[in-house]
Design a protein around this motif. Structure first.
Motif, PDB file in Angstrom:
ATOM      1  N   UNK A  79       4.238   7.401   0.991  1.00 46.89           N
ATOM      2  CA  UNK A  79       4.721   6.624  -0.149  1.00 46.89           C
ATOM      3  C   UNK A  79       4.737   5.130   0.150  1.00 46.89           C
ATOM      4  N   UNK A  80       4.961   4.766   1.404  1.00 46.97           N
ATOM      5  CA  UNK A  80       4.920   3.355   1.803  1.00 46.97           C
ATOM      6  C   UNK A  80       3.508   2.804   1.627  1.00 46.97           C
ATOM      7  N   UNK A  81       2.515   3.592   2.029  1.00 49.03           N
ATOM      8  CA  UNK A  81       1.124   3.173   1.844  1.00 49.03           C
ATOM      9  C   UNK A  81       0.796   3.062   0.359  1.00 49.03           C
ATOM     10  N   UNK A  82       1.247   4.020  -0.425  1.00 51.02           N
ATOM     11  CA  UNK A  82       1.033   3.970  -1.865  1.00 51.02           C
ATOM     12  C   UNK A  82       1.668   2.710  -2.468  1.00 51.02           C
ATOM     13  N   UNK A  83       2.858   2.372  -2.008  1.00 49.07           N
ATOM     14  CA  UNK A  83       3.557   1.192  -2.527  1.00 49.07           C
ATOM     15  C   UNK A  83       2.795  -0.092  -2.205  1.00 49.07           C
ATOM     16  N   UNK A  84       2.221  -0.182  -1.023  1.00 48.72           N
ATOM     17  CA  UNK A  84       1.474  -1.390  -0.685  1.00 48.72           C
ATOM     18  C   UNK A  84       0.187  -1.466  -1.501  1.00 48.72           C
ATOM     19  N   UNK A  85      -0.451  -0.327  -1.766  1.00 47.40           N
ATOM     20  CA  UNK A  85      -1.638  -0.324  -2.626  1.00 47.40           C
ATOM     21  C   UNK A  85      -1.264  -0.774  -4.041  1.00 47.40           C
ATOM     22  N   UNK A  87       1.121  -2.780  -4.827  1.00 51.55           N
ATOM     23  CA  UNK A  87       1.359  -4.224  -4.781  1.00 51.55           C
ATOM     24  C   UNK A  87       0.035  -4.983  -4.867  1.00 51.55           C
ATOM     25  N   UNK A  88      -0.979  -4.501  -4.180  1.00 57.08           N
ATOM     26  CA  UNK A  88      -2.295  -5.142  -4.223  1.00 57.08           C
ATOM     27  C   UNK A  88      -2.810  -5.179  -5.659  1.00 57.08           C
ATOM     28  N   UNK A  89      -2.672  -4.073  -6.369  1.00 61.14           N
ATOM     29  CA  UNK A  89      -3.133  -3.991  -7.753  1.00 61.14           C
ATOM     30  C   UNK A  89      -2.283  -4.883  -8.653  1.00 61.14           C
ATOM     31  N   UNK A  90      -0.957  -4.789  -8.526  1.00 55.15           N
ATOM     32  CA  UNK A  90      -0.060  -5.572  -9.391  1.00 55.15           C
ATOM     33  C   UNK A  90      -0.252  -7.070  -9.215  1.00 55.15           C
ATOM     34  N   UNK A  91      -0.506  -7.500  -7.984  1.00 54.89           N
ATOM     35  CA  UNK A  91      -0.695  -8.927  -7.719  1.00 54.89           C
ATOM     36  C   UNK A  91      -2.141  -9.367  -7.930  1.00 54.89           C
ATOM     37  N   UNK A  92      -2.975  -8.407  -8.340  1.00 49.62           N
ATOM     38  CA  UNK A  92      -4.387  -8.685  -8.586  1.00 49.62           C
ATOM     39  C   UNK A  92      -5.056  -9.340  -7.382  1.00 49.62           C
ATOM     40  N   UNK A  93      -4.708  -8.846  -6.208  1.00 53.52           N
ATOM     41  CA  UNK A  93      -5.326  -9.356  -4.985  1.00 53.52           C
ATOM     42  C   UNK A  93      -6.753  -8.821  -4.893  1.00 53.52           C
ATOM     43  N   UNK A  94      -7.648  -9.577  -4.259  1.00 53.90           N
ATOM     44  CA  UNK A  94      -9.017  -9.084  -4.101  1.00 53.90           C
ATOM     45  C   UNK A  94      -9.080  -7.892  -3.144  1.00 53.90           C
TER      46      UNK A  94
END
Length: 116
Positions: A79-85, A87-94
């Protein structure tokens, strides 16, 4: 977002909030390589999976798939890995470089990140 010496993607280190020794070790390595990073606080499943996350797991399904139950710590890690993924999507990171706090890094890691 990055300087000439920085990779295009941020470095996120998944770590339990109270893992001071592990955080210090990975910090020392990344700083020695001249790389900036941020810690991402992992979900702590050492005393059981927090109730807020229970709806996100399928205990019966994972037991059927693996042939054994997963521990709360394993669920918390996933779930920690899912949460970081997320965050990447929500922040629109490349994208992002995701490390765990027990990573062993060398000069080749920094060179790899800086190659274009």
């Amino acid at each position: 977002m990055s300087t000439e010496n920085e990779p295009d993607w941020p470095i996120l280190v998944i770590s339990l909030q109270d893992a001071a020794k592990r955080r210090a070790m990975v910090s020392k390595q990344l700083e020695a390589l001249g790389l900036s990073f941020k810690f991402f606080d992992a979900i702590d499943g050492r005393s059981g999976l927090p109730a807020a996350y229970e709806s996100q797991v399928d205990r019966a399904g994972t037991e059927a798939y693996f042939g054994r139950p997963m521990s709360d710590g394993q669920y918390a890690c996933a779930l920690s890995h899912l949460a970081v993924y997320r965050q990447i999507v929500e922040e629109k990171l490349p994208g992002a470089i995701i490390l765990k706090d027990d990573a062993i890094l060398g000069d080749a890691f920094a060179l790899f990140l800086r190659e274009k």
